[in-house]
Enzyme design. Sequence first.
Site, PDB file in Angstrom:
ATOM      1  CD1 TRP A   1      22.397  44.134  39.827  1.00 37.32           C
ATOM      2  CD2 TRP A   1      22.392  45.411  41.650  1.00 37.32           C
ATOM      3  NE1 TRP A   1      23.096  45.286  39.527  1.00 37.32           N
ATOM      4  CE2 TRP A   1      23.116  46.081  40.634  1.00 37.32           C
ATOM      5  CE3 TRP A   1      22.260  46.027  42.884  1.00 37.32           C
ATOM      6  CZ2 TRP A   1      23.686  47.339  40.813  1.00 37.32           C
ATOM      7  CZ3 TRP A   1      22.835  47.281  43.082  1.00 37.32           C
ATOM      8  CH2 TRP A   1      23.541  47.910  42.045  1.00 37.32           C
TER       9      TRP A   1
ATOM     10  N   GLY B   1      16.578  44.135  45.638  1.00 38.12           N
ATOM     11  CA  GLY B   1      16.792  43.194  46.735  1.00 38.12           C
ATOM     12  C   GLY B   1      18.156  43.239  47.383  1.00 38.12           C
ATOM     13  CG  HIS B   2      22.704  42.906  47.021  1.00 40.50           C
ATOM     14  ND1 HIS B   2      23.819  43.695  46.951  1.00 40.50           N
ATOM     15  CD2 HIS B   2      23.069  41.802  47.700  1.00 40.50           C
ATOM     16  CE1 HIS B   2      24.835  43.083  47.544  1.00 40.50           C
ATOM     17  NE2 HIS B   2      24.396  41.942  48.010  1.00 40.50           N
ATOM     18  CG  PHE B   3      21.495  45.236  50.983  1.00 37.42           C
ATOM     19  CD1 PHE B   3      21.262  43.949  51.435  1.00 37.42           C
ATOM     20  CD2 PHE B   3      22.790  45.605  50.659  1.00 37.42           C
ATOM     21  CE1 PHE B   3      22.307  43.042  51.592  1.00 37.42           C
ATOM     22  CE2 PHE B   3      23.836  44.707  50.804  1.00 37.42           C
ATOM     23  CZ  PHE B   3      23.598  43.425  51.267  1.00 37.42           C
TER      24      PHE B   3
ATOM     25  CB  VAL C   1      25.539  47.697  47.893  1.00 37.54           C
ATOM     26  CG1 VAL C   1      27.026  47.445  47.707  1.00 37.54           C
ATOM     27  CG2 VAL C   1      25.301  48.792  48.926  1.00 37.54           C
TER      28      VAL C   1
END
Length: 149
Positions: free
Chosen positions: A43, A46-48, A53
């Site tokens: 993750w 892409g997050h972020f 996070v």
Amino acid sequence: MIDTKGIEKVIPHRGDMRMIDEIREFNETAAVGIHHVRPDEFWCAGHFPGSPVMPGVLQIEAMAQTACYVALVAMGADDGKTLGYFTTMEKIKFFHMVKPGDVLELHVEVVMKKMRLWKFHGIGMVGGKKVSEATFTAIMQARDDLGLV
């Protein structure tokens, strides 16, 4: 302490979806699971981008996996043939961000159990600070009852 091999004997999650790395405390009504938040987790990109996070839903999943370990061992279903499925999630709150490098402690306790239905309360902690909290229920179902064996 229970390591990944001990965890994987009980719960079915593997690869990127196994969200607990160890269990530091355990009894038949509570446990403390640990997730080492790594910068290479799926993750992070892409997050972020540039400021990762940990998604709240993954924090709750990590709580649920810790809870599932408690329930399955308490039931004597610690052979990987029983699965836990969410039935409700409530009172979910997020207080602080969880970032790569953090050690997420998942404090989970049994609130109620009735046959195959279990209710839990979980608190996520990083560095002694509460980062997330949830109450949730799950049903424990044997794989062969689902035709998955």
